[in-house]
Design a protein around this motif. Structure first.
Motif, PDB file in Angstrom:
ATOM      1  N   TRP A 137       0.099   3.032  -2.016  1.00 42.18           N
ATOM      2  CA  TRP A 137       0.981   2.838  -1.112  1.00 42.18           C
ATOM      3  C   TRP A 137       1.921   1.787  -1.224  1.00 42.18           C
ATOM      4  N   ASP A 138       1.654   0.682  -1.703  1.00 36.64           N
ATOM      5  CA  ASP A 138       2.474  -0.248  -1.788  1.00 36.64           C
ATOM      6  C   ASP A 138       3.205  -0.319  -3.036  1.00 36.64           C
ATOM      7  N   LYS A 139       3.043   0.476  -4.019  1.00 38.55           N
ATOM      8  CA  LYS A 139       3.748   0.664  -5.147  1.00 38.55           C
ATOM      9  C   LYS A 139       4.849   1.782  -4.982  1.00 38.55           C
ATOM     10  N   SER A 140       4.601   2.567  -4.083  1.00 34.77           N
ATOM     11  CA  SER A 140       5.608   3.803  -4.015  1.00 34.77           C
ATOM     12  C   SER A 140       6.910   3.309  -3.176  1.00 34.77           C
ATOM     13  N   SER A 141       7.875   4.257  -3.315  1.00 27.88           N
ATOM     14  CA  SER A 141       9.131   3.858  -2.618  1.00 27.88           C
ATOM     15  C   SER A 141       9.152   4.095  -1.238  1.00 27.88           C
ATOM     16  N   SER A 142       9.945   3.724  -0.373  1.00 28.91           N
ATOM     17  CA  SER A 142       9.986   3.811   1.054  1.00 28.91           C
ATOM     18  C   SER A 142      10.402   5.109   1.458  1.00 28.91           C
ATOM     19  N   GLU A 143      11.309   5.751   0.483  1.00 27.20           N
ATOM     20  CA  GLU A 143      11.903   7.282   0.829  1.00 27.20           C
ATOM     21  C   GLU A 143      10.563   7.964   1.081  1.00 27.20           C
ATOM     22  N   ARG A 144       9.658   7.885   0.316  1.00 28.04           N
ATOM     23  CA  ARG A 144       8.297   8.714   0.144  1.00 28.04           C
ATOM     24  C   ARG A 144       7.547   8.353   1.363  1.00 28.04           C
ATOM     25  N   GLN A 145       7.567   6.986   1.567  1.00 24.37           N
ATOM     26  CA  GLN A 145       6.702   6.656   2.570  1.00 24.37           C
ATOM     27  C   GLN A 145       6.994   7.261   3.896  1.00 24.37           C
TER      28      GLN A 145
END
Lengths: 244, 244
Positions: free
Chosen positions: A120-128
């Motif tokens: 979760w922490d490594k992925s982009s805020s767009e996908r979040q």
DNA sequence: GTCAATTATTGACGGAGCGTCAAAAATTTC
DNA sequence: GAAATTTTTGACGCTCCGTCAATAATTGAC
């Protein structure tokens, strides 16, 4: 306006191909087996090409999770439709959850990976954000049933609880039991022999505790859930097939 | 028989020191910040020395988790003791869970890390067994209350549910809500404003749904939980302090 | 059809962490 | 105090990550 060259189409298709290659690796061998090198060599591309599609493997997992949650959302929608009493449609969503966990076990697993803090922490805020929207969508499907029941008088007013907080309890017990089942291989050793039936009963008792009509005794309830499952599993399978 | 040389004592103490160094790194910066190199240099030892104590960093996390779960077990025991009705002692265990999540947040976090598949799968089965035992211990504390209530007639017979499966439901809703709270920073955006109170209410309704005496309405229940919290938090703090 | 501009692909590279192990140091034993 | 045993050390080989300059392919203007 949206001109798409052949090349661009090829690239889009490759994004899909990457997901198709990555998914079984993640499912069968876990996150640490999913490496960019491996995906690349599996597809006969150089690693850099894969990096053109996804900035890291965590984003691949999140993209898979987005697909998974869209499927979940569709199942919820299907469970909530129809003209039976809201409490029964709520039960159908419960059956949809069971279907998802059992028959869409890959998607269910991917959802677990998504909640992994590393990923979760490594992925982009767009996908979040997209994930959050899917989550909110599922929440709304259920909350609408609660609101409807409150309006129609099937469910007595909730004094200290918003409809979403009502849903939160159901979400917690369903989600919690699924995580515990998935992560405690030794539930039997703890004295829990049939976690699925146990949670069905708890949901029944919980809704009874809220006075949600129609009140059902345990036996009726279990019978009814079986009927709903028999009726809806084929529809859910249809949705699963269409969700390519 | 158990002779311990000065050197051996030093080594045992160092194991503790490693845990004390590793814990804040894990809590504050996450798993990927916790590296054997970093622990070693932080302690002014060579990496190989750390490897003499723990075969990998995952084992460090599991050892921390064992400490955490022992504390949880103590809190459960304290909550279950006394001579009030079983349902109230059960509520006290619920309060102990709230205490643990809020006031022992580091231990709570460590428990989350422990459930991380990366970590779990890499650590030794010896430590896994100990964790399972702690888990079973907590389960038993609660299951005993259920059995006692069944015998005394406070709780009507459970037709399709073992006492442990009864506990499983409470475990699932408590655990599930805590995970969701910890991993969904946007609960408010979903319409869930006070997840703790919401889960208190759900537990009340659930136990009412099972007909567990004394039946309490929501208002009485919330009041009572507050009283229990005020009475027991100091005891729990005492236990926390003693648990070095 | 050609060629310059643009876009996409490649894989070698530097960096970081893991876990090992032979050599060095410290400790214990006799 | 010397030999045997135990402990410590840190360089090493390995794997994966993410980058980027060099190369190849594609596009479009003429």
């Amino acid at each position: 306006m949206v001109e798409i060259t052949r090349k661009q189409r090829e690239i889009q298709q490759r994004t899909q191909e990457i997901l198709r290659v990555a998914k079984p690796i993640l499912i069968a061998e876990g996150l640490q087996a999913l490496t960019m090198d491996r995906v690349a060599s599996h597809m006969q591309y150089a690693k850099g090409t894969i990096y053109n599609h996804f900035p890291n493997k965590e984003e691949i997992v999140l993209e898979l999770a987005i697909e998974a949650m869209k499927l979940r959302h569709k199942l919820f929608d299907a469970g909530a439709s129809g003209d039976r009493p809201a409490r029964m449609r709520l039960m159908t969503i419960g059956v949809a959850c069971e279907f998802y966990t059992q028959r869409c076990s890959e998607e269910f697993q991917v959802e677990q990976w998504m909640r992994n803090a590393n990923i979760w922490d490594k992925s982009s805020s767009e996908r979040q954000v997209i994930i959050r929207q899917c989550e909110a969508g599922c929440m709304q499907v259920v909350a609408r049933l609660v609101r409807e029941s409150l309006e129609q008088g099937d469910l007595p007013a909730l004094d200290h609880l918003s409809p979403e907080e009502m849903v939160f309890g159901l979400w917690a017990i369903t989600f919690g039991s699924q995580i515990l089942t998935a992560s405690s291989p030794s539930l039997e050793a703890l004295g829990v022999f049939d976690p699925i039936r146990a949670i069905r009963i708890h949901c029944c008792r919980l809704l009874n505790g809220f006075g949600w009509q129609p009140i059902l005794d345990e036996h009726q309830y279990l019978k009814l859930v079986e009927n709903i499952a028999a009726e809806y599993f084929p529809r859910f399978e249809q949705i699963q097939r269409e969700h390519r």
